[in-house]
Scaffold this motif. Structure first.
Motif, mmCIF file in Angstrom:
data_model
loop_
_atom_site.group_PDB
_atom_site.id
_atom_site.type_symbol
_atom_site.label_atom_id
_atom_site.label_comp_id
_atom_site.label_asym_id
_atom_site.label_seq_id
_atom_site.Cartn_x
_atom_site.Cartn_y
_atom_site.Cartn_z
ATOM 1 N N UNK A 278 0.574 -0.864 0.129
ATOM 2 C CA UNK A 278 -0.361 0.172 -0.299
ATOM 3 C C UNK A 278 1.125 0.796 -0.060
ATOM 4 N N UNK A 279 2.146 1.253 -0.389
ATOM 5 C CA UNK A 279 2.472 2.496 0.368
ATOM 6 C C UNK A 279 4.007 2.665 -1.094
ATOM 7 N N UNK A 280 3.678 1.819 -2.063
ATOM 8 C CA UNK A 280 4.439 2.134 -3.365
ATOM 9 C C UNK A 280 4.584 3.157 -3.869
ATOM 10 N N UNK A 281 5.799 3.125 -4.428
ATOM 11 C CA UNK A 281 5.928 4.805 -4.712
ATOM 12 C C UNK A 281 6.179 4.712 -6.441
ATOM 13 N N UNK A 282 4.911 4.329 -7.096
ATOM 14 C CA UNK A 282 5.210 4.563 -8.206
ATOM 15 C C UNK A 282 5.935 5.455 -9.603
ATOM 16 N N UNK A 283 5.435 6.457 -8.933
ATOM 17 C CA UNK A 283 5.030 7.473 -10.121
ATOM 18 C C UNK A 283 7.095 6.793 -10.132
ATOM 19 N N UNK A 284 7.287 7.131 -8.865
ATOM 20 C CA UNK A 284 9.150 7.206 -8.726
ATOM 21 C C UNK A 284 9.810 5.857 -9.977
ATOM 22 N N UNK A 285 8.818 5.013 -9.026
ATOM 23 C CA UNK A 285 9.080 3.701 -10.522
ATOM 24 C C UNK A 285 9.303 4.010 -12.037
ATOM 25 N N UNK A 286 8.480 4.504 -12.130
ATOM 26 C CA UNK A 286 7.858 4.608 -13.345
ATOM 27 C C UNK A 286 8.991 5.529 -13.977
ATOM 28 N N UNK A 287 9.849 6.547 -13.355
ATOM 29 C CA UNK A 287 10.400 7.310 -14.266
ATOM 30 C C UNK A 287 11.343 6.393 -13.800
ATOM 31 N N UNK A 288 11.928 5.588 -12.870
ATOM 32 C CA UNK A 288 14.218 5.139 -13.300
ATOM 33 C C UNK A 288 13.537 3.811 -13.912
ATOM 34 N N UNK A 289 12.274 3.764 -14.289
ATOM 35 C CA UNK A 289 12.075 2.239 -15.816
ATOM 36 C C UNK A 289 11.498 3.030 -16.874
ATOM 37 N N UNK A 290 12.596 4.456 -16.969
ATOM 38 C CA UNK A 290 12.953 4.396 -18.562
ATOM 39 C C UNK A 290 11.858 5.588 -19.042
ATOM 40 N N UNK A 291 10.605 5.712 -18.167
ATOM 41 C CA UNK A 291 10.149 5.972 -18.721
ATOM 42 C C UNK A 291 9.705 7.769 -19.246
ATOM 43 N N UNK A 292 9.748 8.695 -19.865
ATOM 44 C CA UNK A 292 9.675 10.343 -19.543
ATOM 45 C C UNK A 292 8.042 11.428 -20.156
ATOM 46 N N UNK A 293 7.384 10.595 -20.965
ATOM 47 C CA UNK A 293 6.280 11.933 -20.656
ATOM 48 C C UNK A 293 5.426 11.017 -20.270
ATOM 49 N N UNK A 294 4.723 11.537 -18.773
ATOM 50 C CA UNK A 294 4.043 10.691 -17.736
ATOM 51 C C UNK A 294 3.100 11.767 -17.616
ATOM 52 N N UNK A 295 1.487 11.795 -17.580
ATOM 53 C CA UNK A 295 0.843 12.708 -16.639
ATOM 54 C C UNK A 295 0.268 11.739 -16.151
ATOM 55 N N UNK A 296 0.074 12.606 -14.729
ATOM 56 C CA UNK A 296 -0.704 12.037 -13.396
ATOM 57 C C UNK A 296 -1.708 12.953 -13.432
ATOM 58 N N UNK A 297 -2.980 12.050 -13.264
ATOM 59 C CA UNK A 297 -4.350 13.298 -12.564
ATOM 60 C C UNK A 297 -4.697 12.064 -11.431
ATOM 61 N N UNK A 298 -4.834 12.908 -9.534
ATOM 62 C CA UNK A 298 -5.734 12.355 -8.858
ATOM 63 C C UNK A 298 -6.808 11.891 -9.184
ATOM 64 N N UNK A 299 -7.269 10.680 -8.349
ATOM 65 C CA UNK A 299 -8.408 9.898 -8.624
ATOM 66 C C UNK A 299 -9.340 10.246 -6.638
ATOM 67 N N UNK A 300 -8.725 9.868 -6.172
ATOM 68 C CA UNK A 300 -8.706 10.173 -4.729
ATOM 69 C C UNK A 300 -7.851 9.601 -4.053
ATOM 70 N N UNK A 301 -7.768 11.732 -3.249
ATOM 71 C CA UNK A 301 -6.629 12.131 -2.805
ATOM 72 C C UNK A 301 -5.468 12.052 -3.378
ATOM 73 N N UNK A 302 -4.321 12.072 -3.115
ATOM 74 C CA UNK A 302 -2.831 11.719 -3.501
ATOM 75 C C UNK A 302 -2.643 10.092 -3.793
ATOM 76 N N UNK A 303 -4.021 8.988 -3.926
ATOM 77 C CA UNK A 303 -3.483 7.986 -2.955
ATOM 78 C C UNK A 303 -4.192 7.327 -4.490
ATOM 79 N N UNK A 304 -4.586 7.352 -5.267
ATOM 80 C CA UNK A 304 -5.343 6.446 -6.246
ATOM 81 C C UNK A 304 -4.962 7.286 -6.938
ATOM 82 N N UNK A 305 -4.129 7.312 -8.642
ATOM 83 C CA UNK A 305 -4.257 8.430 -9.693
ATOM 84 C C UNK A 305 -4.067 7.200 -10.745
ATOM 85 N N UNK A 306 -4.428 8.485 -11.429
ATOM 86 C CA UNK A 306 -4.140 7.985 -13.100
ATOM 87 C C UNK A 306 -3.339 8.825 -13.714
ATOM 88 N N UNK A 307 -2.735 7.658 -14.657
ATOM 89 C CA UNK A 307 -1.411 7.995 -15.335
ATOM 90 C C UNK A 307 -1.616 7.254 -16.150
#
Length: 206
Positions: A171-200
Motif C-alpha cells: 500500500x506504500x509503493x512509490x509508483x511514479x518514481x518507479x515509472x521514471x526509474x524504468x525509463x519513462x519520461x512522458x508522464x501525465x498524472x491525475x489524482x482520482x482520490x486524494x493523492x493516493x489513487x492516480x490515473x497515469x
C-alpha cells in the motif's frame, strides 16, 4: 518464477474465490467508473497486465484486440469464465509481468488497474511494459500509491507489512518514481482520490 514472486502468486491463488467480493465496496464507489473512463484511452492491440479476475473485461469495446496476462492461474480461471459469460473475445494468458514472452514493440496500448502494488519487482515489470509497447504507444494505469501527506504516509508504512503478508499487495509503493526509474519520461498524472489513487498516462518514447 523466483521465490518472492511465487509467494505472491500463491497468495492471489488463495484469494481468487473471494477476490471480487473483497473488492466489491471499491467497485461500487468510483473504481468501476475510473476503469470505464481509462479504457476510452486505449486503441488497437491492447495488453492488460494483471488482468486478475477480469474486472475490466465487460468494459472493452469490440474494436479493441485485447490480450490479458496474469501470474495467478486461479484468477485467470475466473477471468475466462467471465469472458465466456459476457461473450467477449479476449486472449487470456498465464504469464509473469516481470518476464513477458512477447516480442518487442508488440502492443499499441498497455493497461493496468491496481497491479503495480503487487508486482514483486515493479521496475522490472515496468521495463517489460516499455519493451513490449510500441514506440509512441500509450500506457494507461490506475494505481494506488504512497501518499505524500506525512501522517497518511506514516500509517501506510506501518500497516504495509501486514497487508503484504496477508494479501500480497503493497500500500506504500512509490509508483511514479518507479515509472521514471524504468525509463519513462512522458508522464501525465491525475489524482482520482486524494493523492493516493492516480490515473497515469504515459507516451512510450523510445
Amino acid at each position: 518464477m523466483d521465490k518472492r514472486t511465487e509467494i505472491i502468486r500463491k497468495r492471489y491463488d488463495r484469494f481468487a474465490k473471494i477476490y471480487d467480493l473483497m473488492e466489491k465496496p471499491m467497485e461500487a464507489s468510483k473504481l468501476s467508473d475510473w476503469r470505464k473512463d481509462a479504457i476510452k484511452e486505449l486503441q488497437g492491440k491492447v495488453l492488460e497486465v494483471g488482468v486478475g479476475t477480469g474486472k475490466n473485461i465487460e468494459y472493452y469495446p469490440k474494436n479493441l484486440d485485447v490480450t490479458g496476462i496474469d501470474f495467478s492461474s486461479k484468477m485467470l480461471e475466473k477471468a475466462r469464465r467471465k469472458a465466456k459469460k459476457l461473450n467477449k473475445e479476449i486472449k487470456l494468458i498465464y504469464m509473469d509481468a516481470q518476464n513477458m514472452d512477447f516480442d518487442d514493440n508488440t502492443f499499441d496500448s498497455v493497461f493496468t488497474t491496481c497491479v503495480f502494488c503487487s508486482v514483486p519487482d515493479p521496475i522490472k515489470g515496468l521495463k517489460e511494459i516499455r519493451r513490449v509497447c510500441k514506440p509512441n504507444g500509450k500506457i494507461v494505469m490506475i494505481e494506488h500509491v504512497r501518499s505524500e501527506r506525512k501522517v497518511i504516509a506514516a500509517l501506510m508504512d506501518i500497516f504495509n507489512p501486514i497487508v503484504v503478508r496477508t494479501f500480497g499487495a503493497n500500500i506504500n509503493r512509490k509508483t511514479i518514481s518507479n515509472i521514471e526509474t524504468a525509463g519513462f519520461n512522458n508522464i501525465q498524472v491525475k489524482d482520482l482520490w486524494l493523492d493516493i489513487v492516480k490515473k497515469i498516462i504515459i507516451i512510450n518514447k523510445k
